[in-house]
Design a protein around this motif. Structure first.
Motif, PDB file in Angstrom:
ATOM      1  N   PHE A   1       9.080   7.510   3.775  1.00  0.00           N
ATOM      2  CA  PHE A   1       7.958   7.213   2.997  1.00  0.00           C
ATOM      3  C   PHE A   1       8.248   8.114   1.604  1.00  0.00           C
ATOM      4  O   PHE A   1       7.574   7.484   0.767  1.00  0.00           O
ATOM      5  N   THR A   2       9.280   8.646   1.569  1.00  0.00           N
ATOM      6  CA  THR A   2       9.842   9.028   0.055  1.00  0.00           C
ATOM      7  C   THR A   2      10.075   7.780  -0.850  1.00  0.00           C
ATOM      8  O   THR A   2       9.629   7.555  -1.821  1.00  0.00           O
ATOM      9  N   VAL A   3      10.928   6.912  -0.202  1.00  0.00           N
ATOM     10  CA  VAL A   3      11.546   5.920  -1.158  1.00  0.00           C
ATOM     11  C   VAL A   3      10.436   4.904  -1.096  1.00  0.00           C
ATOM     12  O   VAL A   3      10.148   4.077  -1.993  1.00  0.00           O
ATOM     13  N   GLN A   4       9.693   4.445  -0.101  1.00  0.00           N
ATOM     14  CA  GLN A   4       8.481   3.648  -0.090  1.00  0.00           C
ATOM     15  C   GLN A   4       7.512   4.060  -0.834  1.00  0.00           C
ATOM     16  O   GLN A   4       6.884   3.251  -1.759  1.00  0.00           O
ATOM     17  N   CYS A   5       7.311   5.375  -1.209  1.00  0.00           N
ATOM     18  CA  CYS A   5       6.448   6.036  -2.244  1.00  0.00           C
ATOM     19  C   CYS A   5       6.827   5.376  -3.790  1.00  0.00           C
ATOM     20  O   CYS A   5       6.026   5.025  -4.600  1.00  0.00           O
ATOM     21  N   ALA A   6       8.170   5.517  -3.785  1.00  0.00           N
ATOM     22  CA  ALA A   6       8.794   5.133  -5.092  1.00  0.00           C
ATOM     23  C   ALA A   6       8.753   3.562  -5.359  1.00  0.00           C
ATOM     24  O   ALA A   6       8.207   3.227  -6.501  1.00  0.00           O
ATOM     25  N   GLY A   7       8.989   2.773  -4.376  1.00  0.00           N
ATOM     26  CA  GLY A   7       8.653   1.328  -4.456  1.00  0.00           C
ATOM     27  C   GLY A   7       7.071   1.033  -4.752  1.00  0.00           C
ATOM     28  O   GLY A   7       7.194   0.400  -5.546  1.00  0.00           O
ATOM     29  N   LEU A   8       6.444   1.642  -4.083  1.00  0.00           N
ATOM     30  CA  LEU A   8       4.733   1.335  -4.412  1.00  0.00           C
ATOM     31  C   LEU A   8       4.691   1.543  -6.084  1.00  0.00           C
ATOM     32  O   LEU A   8       3.878   0.912  -6.550  1.00  0.00           O
ATOM     33  N   GLN A   9       4.946   2.766  -6.309  1.00  0.00           N
ATOM     34  CA  GLN A   9       4.782   3.367  -7.896  1.00  0.00           C
ATOM     35  C   GLN A   9       5.291   2.347  -8.710  1.00  0.00           C
ATOM     36  O   GLN A   9       5.030   2.208  -9.955  1.00  0.00           O
ATOM     37  N   MET A  10       6.603   1.667  -8.376  1.00  0.00           N
ATOM     38  CA  MET A  10       7.041   0.827  -9.335  1.00  0.00           C
ATOM     39  C   MET A  10       6.376  -0.391  -9.685  1.00  0.00           C
ATOM     40  O   MET A  10       6.164  -0.698 -10.596  1.00  0.00           O
ATOM     41  N   VAL A  11       5.776  -0.910  -8.566  1.00  0.00           N
ATOM     42  CA  VAL A  11       4.906  -2.105  -8.679  1.00  0.00           C
ATOM     43  C   VAL A  11       3.432  -1.816  -9.462  1.00  0.00           C
ATOM     44  O   VAL A  11       3.312  -2.629 -10.421  1.00  0.00           O
ATOM     45  N   THR A  12       3.151  -0.619  -9.095  1.00  0.00           N
ATOM     46  CA  THR A  12       1.856  -0.230  -9.981  1.00  0.00           C
ATOM     47  C   THR A  12       2.091  -0.068 -11.460  1.00  0.00           C
ATOM     48  O   THR A  12       1.244  -0.443 -12.133  1.00  0.00           O
ATOM     49  N   LEU A  13       3.241   0.716 -11.950  1.00  0.00           N
ATOM     50  CA  LEU A  13       3.490   0.798 -13.115  1.00  0.00           C
ATOM     51  C   LEU A  13       3.736  -0.573 -13.838  1.00  0.00           C
ATOM     52  O   LEU A  13       3.740  -0.813 -15.213  1.00  0.00           O
ATOM     53  N   ALA A  14       4.303  -1.354 -13.066  1.00  0.00           N
ATOM     54  CA  ALA A  14       4.534  -2.866 -13.611  1.00  0.00           C
ATOM     55  C   ALA A  14       3.196  -3.613 -13.664  1.00  0.00           C
ATOM     56  O   ALA A  14       3.121  -4.105 -14.714  1.00  0.00           O
ATOM     57  N   PHE A  15       2.330  -3.634 -13.001  1.00  0.00           N
ATOM     58  CA  PHE A  15       1.284  -4.414 -13.059  1.00  0.00           C
ATOM     59  C   PHE A  15       0.020  -3.815 -13.712  1.00  0.00           C
ATOM     60  O   PHE A  15      -0.571  -4.697 -14.447  1.00  0.00           O
ATOM     61  N   LEU A  16      -0.181  -2.580 -13.625  1.00  0.00           N
ATOM     62  CA  LEU A  16      -1.172  -1.956 -14.430  1.00  0.00           C
ATOM     63  C   LEU A  16      -1.015  -1.517 -15.875  1.00  0.00           C
ATOM     64  O   LEU A  16       0.157  -0.992 -16.014  1.00  0.00           O
ATOM     65  N   THR A  17      -1.976  -1.748 -16.732  1.00  0.00           N
ATOM     66  CA  THR A  17      -1.837  -1.317 -18.121  1.00  0.00           C
ATOM     67  C   THR A  17      -2.678  -0.315 -18.551  1.00  0.00           C
ATOM     68  O   THR A  17      -2.133   0.570 -19.403  1.00  0.00           O
ATOM     69  N   PHE A  18      -3.697   0.338 -17.361  1.00  0.00           N
ATOM     70  CA  PHE A  18      -4.086   1.517 -17.689  1.00  0.00           C
ATOM     71  C   PHE A  18      -5.276   1.742 -19.132  1.00  0.00           C
ATOM     72  O   PHE A  18      -5.161   2.424 -19.697  1.00  0.00           O
TER      73      PHE A  18
END
Length: 377
Positions: free
Chosen positions: A224-241
Protein backbone atom coordinates in the motif's frame (compact mmCIF):
# COMPACT_ATOMS: atom_id res chain seq x y z
CA UNK A 1 48.24 -31.83 13.22
CA UNK A 2 50.86 -30.93 10.65
CA UNK A 3 51.63 -34.61 10.03
CA UNK A 4 47.96 -35.40 9.61
CA UNK A 5 47.45 -32.55 7.11
CA UNK A 6 50.53 -33.65 5.18
CA UNK A 7 49.39 -37.30 4.99
CA UNK A 8 45.98 -36.16 3.77
CA UNK A 9 47.65 -33.99 1.15
CA UNK A 10 49.78 -36.88 -0.08
CA UNK A 11 46.77 -39.22 -0.10
CA UNK A 12 45.04 -36.82 -2.53
CA UNK A 13 47.96 -36.92 -4.94
CA UNK A 14 50.45 -34.47 -3.43
CA UNK A 15 54.23 -34.99 -3.35
CA UNK A 16 57.16 -33.47 -1.58
CA UNK A 17 59.66 -34.22 -4.35
CA UNK A 18 61.89 -31.28 -5.15
CA UNK A 19 62.04 -32.38 -8.77
CA UNK A 20 58.32 -31.84 -9.38
CA UNK A 21 57.55 -28.79 -11.49
CA UNK A 22 56.00 -25.83 -9.65
CA UNK A 23 52.97 -25.80 -11.96
CA UNK A 24 52.21 -29.48 -11.26
CA UNK A 25 52.63 -28.93 -7.53
CA UNK A 26 50.15 -26.03 -7.69
CA UNK A 27 47.55 -28.08 -9.56
CA UNK A 28 47.91 -31.01 -7.16
CA UNK A 29 47.59 -28.69 -4.19
CA UNK A 30 44.48 -27.12 -5.73
CA UNK A 31 42.88 -30.54 -6.32
CA UNK A 32 43.74 -31.70 -2.80
CA UNK A 33 42.33 -28.50 -1.25
CA UNK A 34 39.10 -28.83 -3.24
CA UNK A 35 38.76 -32.48 -2.17
CA UNK A 36 39.30 -31.58 1.49
CA UNK A 37 36.74 -28.76 1.27
CA UNK A 38 34.15 -30.96 -0.43
CA UNK A 39 34.65 -33.77 2.04
CA UNK A 40 34.40 -31.40 4.98
CA UNK A 41 31.17 -29.85 3.65
CA UNK A 42 29.48 -33.19 2.99
CA UNK A 43 30.56 -34.95 6.14
CA UNK A 44 28.32 -35.25 9.22
CA UNK A 45 29.55 -33.09 12.07
CA UNK A 46 29.66 -34.33 15.63
CA UNK A 47 29.83 -32.24 18.77
CA UNK A 48 29.93 -34.66 21.71
CA UNK A 49 31.12 -32.11 24.21
CA UNK A 50 29.60 -28.81 25.28
CA UNK A 51 32.35 -26.88 23.50
CA UNK A 52 31.49 -25.19 20.19
CA UNK A 53 34.21 -27.11 18.34
CA UNK A 54 33.38 -29.45 15.46
CA UNK A 55 35.18 -32.66 14.41
CA UNK A 56 34.72 -33.44 10.71
CA UNK A 57 35.28 -36.84 9.16
CA UNK A 58 34.76 -38.22 5.65
CA UNK A 59 34.96 -41.34 3.55
CA UNK A 60 37.81 -39.94 1.50
CA UNK A 61 40.20 -39.53 4.39
CA UNK A 62 40.83 -41.32 7.64
CA UNK A 63 39.04 -39.91 10.68
CA UNK A 64 40.86 -37.16 12.51
CA UNK A 65 42.35 -38.23 15.82
CA UNK A 66 40.40 -37.19 18.89
CA UNK A 67 43.28 -34.95 19.90
CA UNK A 68 42.77 -32.78 16.82
CA UNK A 69 40.15 -30.08 17.30
CA UNK A 70 39.27 -27.78 14.41
CA UNK A 71 37.66 -24.39 14.75
CA UNK A 72 34.06 -24.25 13.49
CA UNK A 73 33.50 -22.80 10.08
CA UNK A 74 30.63 -20.40 9.49
CA UNK A 75 29.32 -22.47 6.57
CA UNK A 76 29.10 -25.55 8.79
CA UNK A 77 27.18 -24.07 11.71
CA UNK A 78 23.76 -25.00 10.31
CA UNK A 79 25.03 -28.47 9.45
CA UNK A 80 25.83 -29.11 13.08
CA UNK A 81 22.11 -29.25 13.86
CA UNK A 82 21.45 -31.97 11.30
CA UNK A 83 20.63 -35.46 12.53
CA UNK A 84 18.54 -38.37 11.36
CA UNK A 85 15.38 -37.26 13.16
CA UNK A 86 15.20 -33.62 12.11
CA UNK A 87 16.73 -32.22 8.94
CA UNK A 88 16.46 -28.51 8.29
CA UNK A 89 13.73 -27.51 5.85
CA UNK A 90 15.59 -25.71 3.11
CA UNK A 91 12.57 -24.74 1.06
CA UNK A 92 8.89 -25.14 0.35
CA UNK A 93 8.46 -27.79 -0.92
CA UNK A 94 11.54 -29.55 0.42
CA UNK A 95 12.10 -31.78 -2.62
CA UNK A 96 11.43 -31.37 -6.35
CA UNK A 97 11.02 -27.64 -5.78
CA UNK A 98 10.58 -26.55 -9.38
CA UNK A 99 8.73 -23.34 -10.14
CA UNK A 100 5.53 -25.31 -10.76
CA UNK A 101 5.95 -27.56 -7.69
CA UNK A 102 3.45 -26.85 -4.93
CA UNK A 103 2.90 -28.23 -1.45
CA UNK A 104 -0.30 -30.16 -0.63
CA UNK A 105 -3.35 -28.18 0.55
CA UNK A 106 -2.81 -26.87 4.07
CA UNK A 107 -4.77 -28.78 6.72
CA UNK A 108 -5.98 -25.53 8.28
CA UNK A 109 -8.23 -25.02 5.24
CA UNK A 110 -10.45 -27.78 6.59
CA UNK A 111 -9.62 -27.66 10.30
CA UNK A 112 -10.88 -24.11 10.69
CA UNK A 113 -14.29 -25.07 9.38
CA UNK A 114 -14.98 -28.66 8.35
CA UNK A 115 -18.37 -27.64 6.94
CA UNK A 116 -16.90 -25.08 4.52
CA UNK A 117 -13.51 -26.64 3.85
CA UNK A 118 -11.50 -25.12 1.01
CA UNK A 119 -9.17 -28.09 0.57
CA UNK A 120 -10.35 -28.89 -2.97
CA UNK A 121 -9.55 -25.43 -4.33
CA UNK A 122 -5.85 -25.69 -3.38
CA UNK A 123 -4.77 -28.18 -6.03
CA UNK A 124 -1.37 -27.63 -7.61
CA UNK A 125 -2.71 -26.70 -11.05
CA UNK A 126 -5.02 -24.07 -9.53
CA UNK A 127 -2.12 -22.58 -7.55
CA UNK A 128 0.01 -22.46 -10.72
CA UNK A 129 -2.75 -20.51 -12.47
CA UNK A 130 -2.85 -18.09 -9.55
CA UNK A 131 0.93 -17.65 -9.63
CA UNK A 132 0.90 -17.08 -13.40
CA UNK A 133 -1.82 -14.45 -13.27
CA UNK A 134 0.07 -12.53 -10.59
CA UNK A 135 2.89 -11.94 -13.08
CA UNK A 136 0.83 -11.09 -16.17
CA UNK A 137 0.06 -7.43 -15.23
CA UNK A 138 3.65 -6.63 -16.19
CA UNK A 139 2.62 -6.85 -19.87
CA UNK A 140 -0.23 -4.27 -20.01
CA UNK A 141 1.55 -2.00 -17.51
CA UNK A 142 4.71 -2.06 -19.64
CA UNK A 143 2.59 -1.29 -22.69
CA UNK A 144 1.06 1.64 -20.79
CA UNK A 145 4.52 3.07 -20.13
CA UNK A 146 5.48 2.40 -23.74
CA UNK A 147 2.37 4.23 -24.92
CA UNK A 148 3.42 7.32 -22.96
CA UNK A 149 6.87 7.08 -24.54
CA UNK A 150 5.47 6.71 -28.08
CA UNK A 151 3.04 9.63 -27.62
CA UNK A 152 5.47 11.78 -25.66
CA UNK A 153 4.88 14.78 -27.95
CA UNK A 154 1.16 14.71 -27.15
CA UNK A 155 1.75 14.38 -23.43
CA UNK A 156 4.38 17.12 -23.37
CA UNK A 157 1.93 19.42 -25.10
CA UNK A 158 -0.76 18.37 -22.63
CA UNK A 159 1.63 19.10 -19.76
CA UNK A 160 2.69 22.48 -21.21
CA UNK A 161 6.23 21.23 -21.77
CA UNK A 162 6.83 20.23 -18.13
CA UNK A 163 9.05 17.17 -18.53
CA UNK A 164 8.91 15.93 -14.96
CA UNK A 165 5.14 15.48 -15.32
CA UNK A 166 5.85 13.27 -18.35
CA UNK A 167 8.36 11.33 -16.25
CA UNK A 168 5.78 10.78 -13.48
CA UNK A 169 3.27 9.39 -15.96
CA UNK A 170 5.88 7.23 -17.69
CA UNK A 171 7.11 5.60 -14.46
CA UNK A 172 3.81 5.20 -12.62
CA UNK A 173 2.75 1.88 -14.26
CA UNK A 174 6.11 0.33 -13.35
CA UNK A 175 5.75 1.62 -9.79
CA UNK A 176 2.33 -0.03 -9.63
CA UNK A 177 3.80 -3.38 -10.62
CA UNK A 178 6.78 -3.00 -8.28
CA UNK A 179 4.40 -2.36 -5.40
CA UNK A 180 2.97 -5.85 -5.79
CA UNK A 181 6.31 -7.63 -5.52
CA UNK A 182 6.16 -7.63 -1.73
CA UNK A 183 2.82 -9.48 -1.87
CA UNK A 184 4.21 -11.89 -4.47
CA UNK A 185 7.11 -12.67 -2.12
CA UNK A 186 4.58 -13.40 0.64
CA UNK A 187 2.65 -15.74 -1.65
CA UNK A 188 5.83 -17.60 -2.65
CA UNK A 189 6.63 -18.07 1.03
CA UNK A 190 3.12 -19.40 1.65
CA UNK A 191 3.23 -21.81 -1.29
CA UNK A 192 0.64 -19.65 -3.12
CA UNK A 193 -2.10 -20.90 -0.79
CA UNK A 194 -4.36 -18.40 0.97
CA UNK A 195 -5.03 -20.02 4.34
CA UNK A 196 -5.77 -19.13 7.97
CA UNK A 197 -3.06 -17.14 9.72
CA UNK A 198 -1.07 -17.41 12.90
CA UNK A 199 1.31 -14.78 14.22
CA UNK A 200 4.87 -16.03 14.95
CA UNK A 201 5.31 -13.17 17.41
CA UNK A 202 2.87 -14.82 19.82
CA UNK A 203 2.97 -18.49 18.84
CA UNK A 204 4.91 -20.99 16.79
CA UNK A 205 3.53 -21.77 13.36
CA UNK A 206 4.00 -24.57 10.88
CA UNK A 207 4.05 -23.08 7.39
CA UNK A 208 2.74 -26.38 6.04
CA UNK A 209 -0.46 -25.76 8.03
CA UNK A 210 -0.89 -22.01 8.51
CA UNK A 211 0.17 -18.75 6.89
CA UNK A 212 2.29 -16.11 8.59
CA UNK A 213 0.18 -13.20 9.87
CA UNK A 214 3.15 -10.92 10.60
CA UNK A 215 4.59 -11.47 7.11
CA UNK A 216 1.16 -10.59 5.72
CA UNK A 217 1.07 -7.32 7.65
CA UNK A 218 4.58 -6.42 6.46
CA UNK A 219 3.73 -7.25 2.83
CA UNK A 220 0.53 -5.19 3.01
CA UNK A 221 2.44 -2.23 4.40
CA UNK A 222 4.93 -2.30 1.51
CA UNK A 223 2.19 -2.91 -1.07
CA UNK A 224 0.00 0.00 0.00
CA UNK A 225 2.93 2.37 0.51
CA UNK A 226 4.32 1.85 -2.98
CA UNK A 227 0.84 1.88 -4.54
CA UNK A 228 0.22 5.17 -2.73
CA UNK A 229 3.34 6.56 -4.41
CA UNK A 230 2.18 5.33 -7.81
CA UNK A 231 -1.24 6.94 -7.38
CA UNK A 232 0.35 10.24 -6.37
CA UNK A 233 2.63 10.20 -9.41
CA UNK A 234 -0.35 9.94 -11.80
CA UNK A 235 -2.22 12.65 -9.91
CA UNK A 236 0.72 15.07 -10.08
CA UNK A 237 1.05 14.37 -13.81
CA UNK A 238 -2.64 14.82 -14.73
CA UNK A 239 -3.74 17.70 -12.48
CA UNK A 240 -2.60 21.31 -12.72
CA UNK A 241 -4.50 22.52 -9.62
CA UNK A 242 -5.84 25.72 -11.17
CA UNK A 243 -5.92 27.84 -14.30
CA UNK A 244 -2.58 28.91 -15.72
CA UNK A 245 -0.52 26.41 -13.76
CA UNK A 246 1.93 24.35 -15.78
CA UNK A 247 2.52 21.90 -12.94
CA UNK A 248 1.37 21.06 -9.48
CA UNK A 249 2.22 23.75 -6.89
CA UNK A 250 4.69 23.14 -4.11
CA UNK A 251 1.97 22.38 -1.55
CA UNK A 252 0.53 19.56 -3.69
CA UNK A 253 3.96 18.00 -4.14
CA UNK A 254 4.61 18.39 -0.42
CA UNK A 255 1.33 16.67 0.50
CA UNK A 256 2.17 13.80 -1.83
CA UNK A 257 5.55 13.26 -0.19
CA UNK A 258 4.06 13.50 3.31
CA UNK A 259 1.35 10.95 2.46
CA UNK A 260 3.91 8.40 1.24
CA UNK A 261 6.14 8.96 4.27
CA UNK A 262 3.12 8.57 6.53
CA UNK A 263 2.09 5.34 4.83
CA UNK A 264 5.49 3.79 5.47
CA UNK A 265 6.73 5.50 8.63
CA UNK A 266 3.52 5.96 10.62
CA UNK A 267 2.72 4.11 13.83
CA UNK A 268 2.05 0.56 12.63
CA UNK A 269 0.51 -0.45 15.97
CA UNK A 270 -2.53 1.79 15.36
CA UNK A 271 -4.58 -0.66 13.30
CA UNK A 272 -8.35 -0.87 12.86
CA UNK A 273 -9.78 -4.30 13.55
CA UNK A 274 -11.82 -5.23 10.48
CA UNK A 275 -13.51 -8.59 11.04
CA UNK A 276 -16.06 -8.99 8.25
CA UNK A 277 -19.24 -10.88 9.10
CA UNK A 278 -19.03 -12.83 5.85
CA UNK A 279 -15.82 -14.47 7.11
CA UNK A 280 -17.77 -16.55 9.62
CA UNK A 281 -17.12 -19.27 10.60
CA UNK A 282 -13.56 -18.20 9.82
CA UNK A 283 -13.80 -15.26 12.19
CA UNK A 284 -12.18 -14.36 15.47
CA UNK A 285 -10.70 -17.22 17.45
CA UNK A 286 -10.72 -19.73 14.61
CA UNK A 287 -7.22 -19.15 13.25
CA UNK A 288 -8.14 -16.30 10.91
CA UNK A 289 -6.86 -12.75 10.91
CA UNK A 290 -8.56 -9.37 10.39
CA UNK A 291 -9.04 -8.21 6.81
CA UNK A 292 -6.60 -5.53 5.62
CA UNK A 293 -4.16 -5.46 8.57
CA UNK A 294 -3.09 -1.88 7.88
CA UNK A 295 -2.24 1.00 10.17
CA UNK A 296 -4.43 4.08 10.07
CA UNK A 297 -1.27 5.92 9.02
CA UNK A 298 -1.10 3.74 5.91
CA UNK A 299 -4.79 3.19 5.19
CA UNK A 300 -5.96 6.81 5.30
CA UNK A 301 -3.27 8.24 2.93
CA UNK A 302 -3.94 5.38 0.51
CA UNK A 303 -7.71 5.97 0.45
CA UNK A 304 -7.24 9.72 -0.07
CA UNK A 305 -4.66 9.09 -2.80
CA UNK A 306 -7.04 6.68 -4.56
CA UNK A 307 -9.90 9.21 -4.45
CA UNK A 308 -7.79 12.05 -5.88
CA UNK A 309 -6.34 9.65 -8.47
CA UNK A 310 -9.85 8.75 -9.63
CA UNK A 311 -10.66 12.45 -9.98
CA UNK A 312 -7.46 12.94 -12.00
CA UNK A 313 -8.43 10.15 -14.42
CA UNK A 314 -11.92 11.61 -14.75
CA UNK A 315 -10.54 15.09 -15.47
CA UNK A 316 -7.99 14.07 -18.10
CA UNK A 317 -10.36 11.57 -19.71
CA UNK A 318 -13.33 13.93 -19.91
CA UNK A 319 -11.21 16.70 -21.43
CA UNK A 320 -10.43 14.41 -24.38
CA UNK A 321 -13.75 12.61 -24.74
CA UNK A 322 -12.56 9.39 -23.06
CA UNK A 323 -15.10 9.48 -20.25
CA UNK A 324 -14.67 5.83 -19.33
CA UNK A 325 -11.00 6.38 -18.32
CA UNK A 326 -12.03 6.67 -14.67
CA UNK A 327 -13.12 3.02 -14.80
CA UNK A 328 -9.49 1.84 -15.12
CA UNK A 329 -8.33 2.69 -11.56
CA UNK A 330 -11.69 1.59 -10.15
CA UNK A 331 -11.40 -1.88 -11.68
CA UNK A 332 -7.76 -2.15 -10.63
CA UNK A 333 -8.68 -1.30 -7.06
CA UNK A 334 -11.72 -3.61 -7.07
CA UNK A 335 -9.46 -6.59 -7.74
CA UNK A 336 -7.27 -5.75 -4.76
CA UNK A 337 -10.34 -5.20 -2.58
CA UNK A 338 -11.74 -8.60 -3.56
CA UNK A 339 -8.47 -10.33 -2.72
CA UNK A 340 -8.11 -8.76 0.72
CA UNK A 341 -11.77 -8.80 1.74
CA UNK A 342 -12.86 -12.19 0.38
CA UNK A 343 -10.00 -14.39 -0.83
CA UNK A 344 -7.96 -13.89 2.35
CA UNK A 345 -10.93 -14.31 4.70
CA UNK A 346 -12.81 -17.18 3.03
CA UNK A 347 -9.55 -18.84 1.87
CA UNK A 348 -10.92 -20.00 -1.46
CA UNK A 349 -8.14 -20.20 -4.04
CA UNK A 350 -10.51 -19.57 -6.96
CA UNK A 351 -11.53 -16.27 -5.38
CA UNK A 352 -7.84 -15.41 -5.30
CA UNK A 353 -7.61 -16.18 -9.03
CA UNK A 354 -10.70 -14.11 -9.90
CA UNK A 355 -9.44 -11.17 -7.81
CA UNK A 356 -6.20 -10.94 -9.71
CA UNK A 357 -7.91 -11.52 -13.04
CA UNK A 358 -9.79 -8.29 -12.27
CA UNK A 359 -6.47 -6.57 -11.47
CA UNK A 360 -5.25 -7.64 -14.92
CA UNK A 361 -8.37 -6.21 -16.55
CA UNK A 362 -7.75 -2.92 -14.73
CA UNK A 363 -4.17 -2.85 -16.04
CA UNK A 364 -5.40 -3.42 -19.62
CA UNK A 365 -7.98 -0.63 -19.23
CA UNK A 366 -5.27 1.71 -17.95
CA UNK A 367 -3.13 1.00 -21.02
CA UNK A 368 -6.06 1.54 -23.37
CA UNK A 369 -7.05 4.76 -21.59
CA UNK A 370 -3.57 6.18 -22.21
CA UNK A 371 -3.77 5.09 -25.85
CA UNK A 372 -7.18 6.60 -26.53
CA UNK A 373 -6.47 9.86 -24.73
CA UNK A 374 -3.26 10.32 -26.73
CA UNK A 375 -5.05 9.44 -29.97
CA UNK A 376 -7.91 11.89 -29.40
CA UNK A 377 -6.10 14.85 -30.96
Amino acid sequence: ARGHDQSAFQGAGGTSSARTKPGVMFLRALVATAALTLADARAPLLAPSSSPTLRPYSRLFSPAPESIVLKPRRANVWLAARDEDHSPRLGLPEENAWGWSKIPPKPSLDVVSPDIGQHASAEAWVLNLIEFIHWTPILPLTLASYSVLVHRDFWLAEFNGVEWRLLMLLLSPMIQFAGGLGAVTMHVYEGWIVAPFKNPITEQIDIYKYNNAWLRETAYRMLFTVQCAGLQMVTLAFLTFGEGNDAAPWWAIGLSIISVLSAYGGDQAAKPVIEPSWAEPFGKGTGSAPAFPLSYWTLVPFILSAMVNGYAYYTIGSSHGVHWAVIAPLVFGAGGLLEGALAETLFNQWLHFVAFAIVNIGAVLQWQAYEQIASSM
